[in-house]
Design a protein around this motif. Structure first.
Motif, short mmCIF file in Angstrom:
data_model
loop_
_atom_site.label_atom_id
_atom_site.label_comp_id
_atom_site.label_asym_id
_atom_site.label_seq_id
_atom_site.Cartn_x
_atom_site.Cartn_y
_atom_site.Cartn_z
N GLY A 177 6.45 -2.97 -6.19
CA GLY A 177 6.46 -3.70 -7.20
C GLY A 177 5.40 -4.83 -7.63
N HIS A 178 5.48 -5.68 -6.28
CA HIS A 178 4.92 -6.87 -6.44
C HIS A 178 3.02 -6.52 -6.49
CE1 HIS A 178 2.96 -7.93 -2.44
NE2 HIS A 178 3.95 -6.90 -2.02
N HIS A 179 2.85 -5.49 -5.77
CA HIS A 179 1.38 -5.16 -5.83
C HIS A 179 0.88 -4.70 -7.32
CE1 HIS A 179 1.07 -5.35 -1.56
NE2 HIS A 179 2.04 -4.12 -1.18
N ALA A 180 2.12 -3.92 -8.03
CA ALA A 180 1.79 -3.46 -9.45
C ALA A 180 1.59 -4.66 -10.42
CB ALA A 180 2.54 -2.40 -9.75
N ALA A 181 2.47 -5.64 -10.02
CA ALA A 181 2.45 -7.02 -10.83
C ALA A 181 1.38 -7.73 -10.79
CB ALA A 181 3.93 -7.59 -10.69
N ALA A 182 0.59 -7.67 -9.66
CA ALA A 182 -0.57 -8.46 -9.22
C ALA A 182 -1.65 -7.58 -9.99
CB ALA A 182 -0.97 -8.53 -7.84
N ALA A 183 -1.52 -6.37 -10.03
CA ALA A 183 -2.67 -5.57 -10.53
C ALA A 183 -2.94 -5.82 -12.08
CB ALA A 183 -2.55 -4.02 -10.29
N LEU A 184 -1.74 -6.18 -12.65
CA LEU A 184 -1.33 -6.25 -14.30
C LEU A 184 -1.48 -7.78 -14.42
CD1 LEU A 184 1.66 -3.95 -14.43
CD2 LEU A 184 -0.83 -3.41 -15.60
N ASN A 185 -1.95 -8.61 -13.42
CA ASN A 185 -1.76 -10.21 -13.80
C ASN A 185 -0.64 -10.62 -14.34
OD1 ASN A 185 -4.81 -10.87 -13.05
ND2 ASN A 185 -5.15 -9.40 -14.61
N LYS A 186 0.47 -10.22 -13.41
CA LYS A 186 1.74 -10.59 -14.08
C LYS A 186 2.37 -11.44 -12.75
CE LYS A 186 2.76 -8.56 -17.95
NZ LYS A 186 3.03 -9.36 -19.10
N PRO A 187 2.42 -12.97 -12.93
CA PRO A 187 2.85 -13.52 -11.87
C PRO A 187 4.51 -13.38 -11.71
CG PRO A 187 1.49 -14.90 -13.28
CD PRO A 187 1.72 -13.64 -14.11
N SER A 188 4.83 -13.23 -10.46
CA SER A 188 6.10 -13.08 -10.25
C SER A 188 6.65 -13.89 -8.87
CB SER A 188 6.16 -11.43 -9.75
OG SER A 188 5.73 -10.72 -10.75
N THR A 189 8.17 -13.85 -8.59
CA THR A 189 8.70 -14.36 -7.59
C THR A 189 8.79 -13.35 -6.52
OG1 THR A 189 9.74 -16.21 -8.73
CG2 THR A 189 10.63 -15.70 -6.58
N LEU A 242 -4.65 -1.31 -11.64
CA LEU A 242 -4.05 -0.12 -12.14
C LEU A 242 -4.63 0.05 -13.41
CD1 LEU A 242 -0.55 -0.64 -10.92
CD2 LEU A 242 -2.16 0.90 -9.64
N PHE A 243 -4.95 1.26 -14.00
CA PHE A 243 -5.49 1.46 -15.32
C PHE A 243 -4.79 2.48 -16.06
CE2 PHE A 243 -8.85 0.38 -12.35
CZ PHE A 243 -9.65 -0.43 -13.03
N LEU A 244 -3.81 1.92 -16.92
CA LEU A 244 -3.02 2.52 -18.00
C LEU A 244 -3.70 2.96 -19.38
CD1 LEU A 244 0.12 0.45 -17.71
CD2 LEU A 244 0.07 2.53 -16.65
N THR A 245 -3.66 4.27 -20.01
CA THR A 245 -4.12 4.63 -21.12
C THR A 245 -3.20 3.88 -22.28
OG1 THR A 245 -2.70 6.50 -21.19
CG2 THR A 245 -5.07 6.55 -20.12
N ALA A 272 20.07 -0.02 -14.33
CA ALA A 272 19.17 0.58 -13.38
C ALA A 272 18.19 1.29 -13.98
CB ALA A 272 20.09 1.57 -12.34
N VAL A 273 17.04 1.46 -13.46
CA VAL A 273 16.03 2.42 -13.91
C VAL A 273 15.31 2.98 -12.70
CG1 VAL A 273 13.79 2.35 -14.93
CG2 VAL A 273 15.53 0.89 -15.88
N SER A 274 15.23 4.36 -12.72
CA SER A 274 14.54 5.28 -11.73
C SER A 274 13.44 6.06 -12.64
CB SER A 274 15.51 5.93 -11.10
OG SER A 274 14.64 6.77 -10.03
N ASP A 275 12.20 5.95 -12.43
CA ASP A 275 11.44 6.56 -13.08
C ASP A 275 10.24 7.15 -12.37
OD1 ASP A 275 10.01 7.85 -15.46
OD2 ASP A 275 11.25 6.76 -16.86
N GLY A 276 9.15 7.54 -13.08
CA GLY A 276 7.85 7.92 -12.39
C GLY A 276 7.10 6.80 -12.39
N PHE A 277 6.08 6.78 -11.33
CA PHE A 277 5.23 5.49 -10.88
C PHE A 277 4.76 5.09 -12.42
CE2 PHE A 277 0.99 3.90 -9.99
CZ PHE A 277 1.40 2.41 -9.49
N ARG A 278 4.10 5.79 -13.21
CA ARG A 278 3.42 5.31 -14.15
C ARG A 278 4.35 4.63 -15.30
NH1 ARG A 278 -2.24 5.13 -13.12
NH2 ARG A 278 -2.78 5.44 -15.40
N ALA A 279 5.39 5.11 -15.40
CA ALA A 279 6.33 4.59 -16.29
C ALA A 279 6.94 3.09 -15.91
CB ALA A 279 7.60 5.42 -16.54
N LEU A 280 7.20 2.99 -14.56
CA LEU A 280 7.62 1.91 -13.85
C LEU A 280 6.42 0.48 -14.11
CD1 LEU A 280 9.56 2.99 -10.74
CD2 LEU A 280 10.45 2.16 -12.95
N ASN A 338 -7.54 7.06 -13.92
CA ASN A 338 -8.20 6.44 -14.73
C ASN A 338 -8.97 5.44 -14.17
OD1 ASN A 338 -7.15 8.08 -17.02
ND2 ASN A 338 -5.36 6.81 -16.80
N ASN A 339 -9.07 5.43 -12.90
CA ASN A 339 -9.78 4.35 -12.10
C ASN A 339 -11.12 4.69 -12.20
OD1 ASN A 339 -10.99 2.52 -9.96
ND2 ASN A 339 -9.00 2.28 -9.11
#
Length: 289
Positions: free
Chosen positions: A211-223, A110-113, A186-194, A45-46
């Motif tokens: 995880g931190h790259h995905a959080a940045a793509a979603l504008n989710k500040p993290s430690t 990242l582009f989620l539907t 514990a959660v183990s799932d596919g990339f889009r679900a995570l 979806n990019n």
């Protein structure tokens, strides 16, 4: 013209590459951008990517995109570029410079539907807000389950769990072959679900992994905790990037070549007396507040 962008590396590297895709497409809007990587799901979806292929699924690629076509190939790996080895600029900047493309910012995308968000969100319902952990990285079934150079030390994880277990559902993103912790789900799932799980979480403690790259793509500040690598190269300013304490011991670097440390956590290279010296627990707990 077909621009073929080949990315050799992990899922975090592919997420960073989305910033490069944006820069390529903005400079070459009439060309078709074709991405080949190990993780084509990152590019779904990019709007800047016309086609995304997996290295293992490229039937008739040459005939469709090379033979008799006008094409350019971007296959240069920034991990062997001098700027990367000196660790003095962000990886996306190095990549763009190698391709002769004007850099368009380090922000990945990242582009989620809406359907994806609704479906996957139903899997992660919680009676408490979610504190999300990603504590360990690396390839499946690696010899060392814990890499001192990359992973979050167990004392930090345990202290964070104790500090937040009463008020949060502590969800641990991990594979089955990775270290687990009591008091977590514990959660183990596919990339889009995570990615949806990251979007749903209220707090995030992450390490140098996807995880931190995905959080940045979603504008989710993290430690985000850093040891051998540096946020200058791989980090995002949206996060609170906590760099490890100064070394307390001289590392043994007889096996080092172009980089100081083996990210897999070579035992001989450990530059501390023990894991307790790497980070300060209270600093991490306060950052999550």
């Amino acid at each position: 013209m077909n621009i073929i962008y080949s990315i050799n590396g992990g899922i975090g590297k592919c997420i960073i590459a989305t910033a490069v895709c944006r820069a390529i497409k903005k400079q070459h809007p009439e060309d078709q951008l074709i991405v080949v990587s190990g993780y084509p799901e990152v590019f779904l979806n990019n709007p800047y990517v016309d086609r995304a292929f997996s290295f293992g699924n490229m039937s008739y690629f040459y005939q469709d995109y090379i033979e008799g076509k006008e094409f350019r190939v971007f296959v240069h790996d920034p991990y062997v570029d001098t700027a990367y080895l000196k660790q003095d600029e962000h990886l996306s900047i190095t990549w763009c410079r190698m391709f002769g493309v004007e850099h368009d910012g380090t922000q990945p995308e990242l582009f989620l539907t809406e359907r994806e968000q609704t479906f996957f969100a139903s899997k992660f319902t919680s009676d408490k807000p979610i504190l999300l952990l990603q504590t360990n990285g690396g390839a499946p079934n690696q010899e060392l389950k814990y890499s001192w150079a990359r992973d979050i030390p167990s004392n930090i994880v345990s202290d964070v769990i104790r500090a937040y277990e009463n008020d949060y559902n502590i969800v641990h993103m991990r594979r089955e072959d990775q270290i687990g912790y009591n008091g977590t789900t514990a959660v183990s799932d596919g990339f889009r679900a995570l990615v949806v799980l990251i979007a749903l979480s209220e707090k995030r403690l992450l390490m140098d992994s996807f995880g931190h790259h995905a959080a940045a793509a979603l504008n989710k500040p993290s430690t985000v905790l850093w040891i051998a690598n540096t946020p200058v190269v791989f980090g995002h300013s949206i996060h609170n990037n906590i760099v490890a304490n100064p070394f307390t011991k001289k590392p043994e670097l007889r096996q080092a070549y172009l980089q100081k440390f083996d990210i897999a956590g070579n035992l001989l290279e450990f530059p501390y007396n023990n894991e307790l010296e790497i980070f300060n627990s209270q600093q991490v707990i306060d950052s999550l507040k």
